[in-house]
Design an enzyme around this catalytic site. Structure first.
Site, short mmCIF file in Angstrom:
data_model
loop_
_atom_site.label_atom_id
_atom_site.label_comp_id
_atom_site.label_asym_id
_atom_site.label_seq_id
_atom_site.Cartn_x
_atom_site.Cartn_y
_atom_site.Cartn_z
N GLU A 68 11.47 2.57 -17.46
CA GLU A 68 10.19 3.28 -17.53
C GLU A 68 9.00 2.32 -17.49
O GLU A 68 8.00 2.61 -16.84
CB GLU A 68 10.14 4.16 -18.78
CG GLU A 68 10.96 5.43 -18.66
CD GLU A 68 10.36 6.45 -17.70
OE1 GLU A 68 9.14 6.38 -17.40
OE2 GLU A 68 11.11 7.33 -17.24
N GLU A 71 8.67 1.27 -13.87
CA GLU A 71 8.17 2.35 -13.01
C GLU A 71 6.68 2.61 -13.21
O GLU A 71 5.97 2.89 -12.26
CB GLU A 71 8.96 3.63 -13.28
CG GLU A 71 10.37 3.62 -12.73
CD GLU A 71 11.17 4.86 -13.08
OE1 GLU A 71 12.36 4.89 -12.71
OE2 GLU A 71 10.63 5.80 -13.71
N GLU A 72 6.22 2.54 -14.45
CA GLU A 72 4.82 2.85 -14.73
C GLU A 72 3.88 1.68 -14.51
O GLU A 72 2.73 1.88 -14.17
CB GLU A 72 4.66 3.35 -16.18
CG GLU A 72 5.20 4.74 -16.39
CD GLU A 72 4.88 5.31 -17.75
OE1 GLU A 72 3.98 4.79 -18.45
OE2 GLU A 72 5.55 6.29 -18.13
#
Length: 193
Positions: A68, A71-72
């Protein structure tokens, strides 16, 4: 799922998934004392928080945090420890399920931000002391920032829940146990009692 319990007594089959698991990564650079924070694009209040999202089926907590964060923010990191767990019920964003939210301490492996503009409004490396003092943050982020500051000053061993992989009772399977680190003298006590 339609079921018919053929055994005696009431059915002991679980009804359905009861929880969703959200995981965030507190990526902290001990050399610069900076921590990675984001502001979500689609929230009513754009407060600073740690990047994160929902765990996928079969995905380990630390792997979710690392995925995460990447991805961010575009930042590569590695899992260090578990910092906190929040349990909440009747959360409108949890599709009627109970909600678990876990924050992991991560070590950065890269530093150049390339954030996802669909999910994030802003992303930056913020001094940990500044994050502790800011009012523009979520309550859980504020609390974990203070926890991180304490760990940085007094030793992360005072706040970390580390991970150990152990064999399960089922042949060939393993599980991950998160706990406070044991002193060396207690790690090999198996035959002492």
């Amino acid at each position: 799922m339609l079921t018919l319990w053929l055994g005696e007594g009431p059915s002991r089959l679980p009804g359905y998934a009861t929880h969703q698991v959200g995981v965030a990564g507190a990526v902290f650079d001990e050399n610069t004392r900076k921590i990675l924070v984001v502001q979500d694009r689609n929230k009513l209040k754009n407060m600073w928080k740690f990047p994160g999202g929902l765990s996928e089926p079969g995905e380990d907590i630390g792997d979710t945090a690392v995925r995460e964060v990447f991805e961010e923010t575009g930042i590569k990191s590695e899992f260090r420890s578990l910092l906190s767990i929040r349990q909440q019920h009747a959360n409108p964003g949890a599709f009627g399920k109970s909600d678990m939210y876990i924050i992991c301490r991560l070590k950065p492996c890269s530093f150049t931000i390339n954030f996802c503009q669909h999910e994030c409004l802003r992303c930056e490396w913020m001094d940990l002391s500044d994050l502790v003092k800011t009012e523009n943050t979520t309550p859980i982020t504020s609390r974990v920032a203070r926890l991180m500051l304490y760990g940085f000053r007094e030793g992360f061993d005072k706040i970390d829940l580390t991970m150990e992989e152990l064999p399960a009772v089922y042949t060939g399977l393993f599980y991950k146990l998160y706990h406070k680190e044991l002193p060396e003298s207690y790690k090999t006590m198996a035959g002492m009692y």
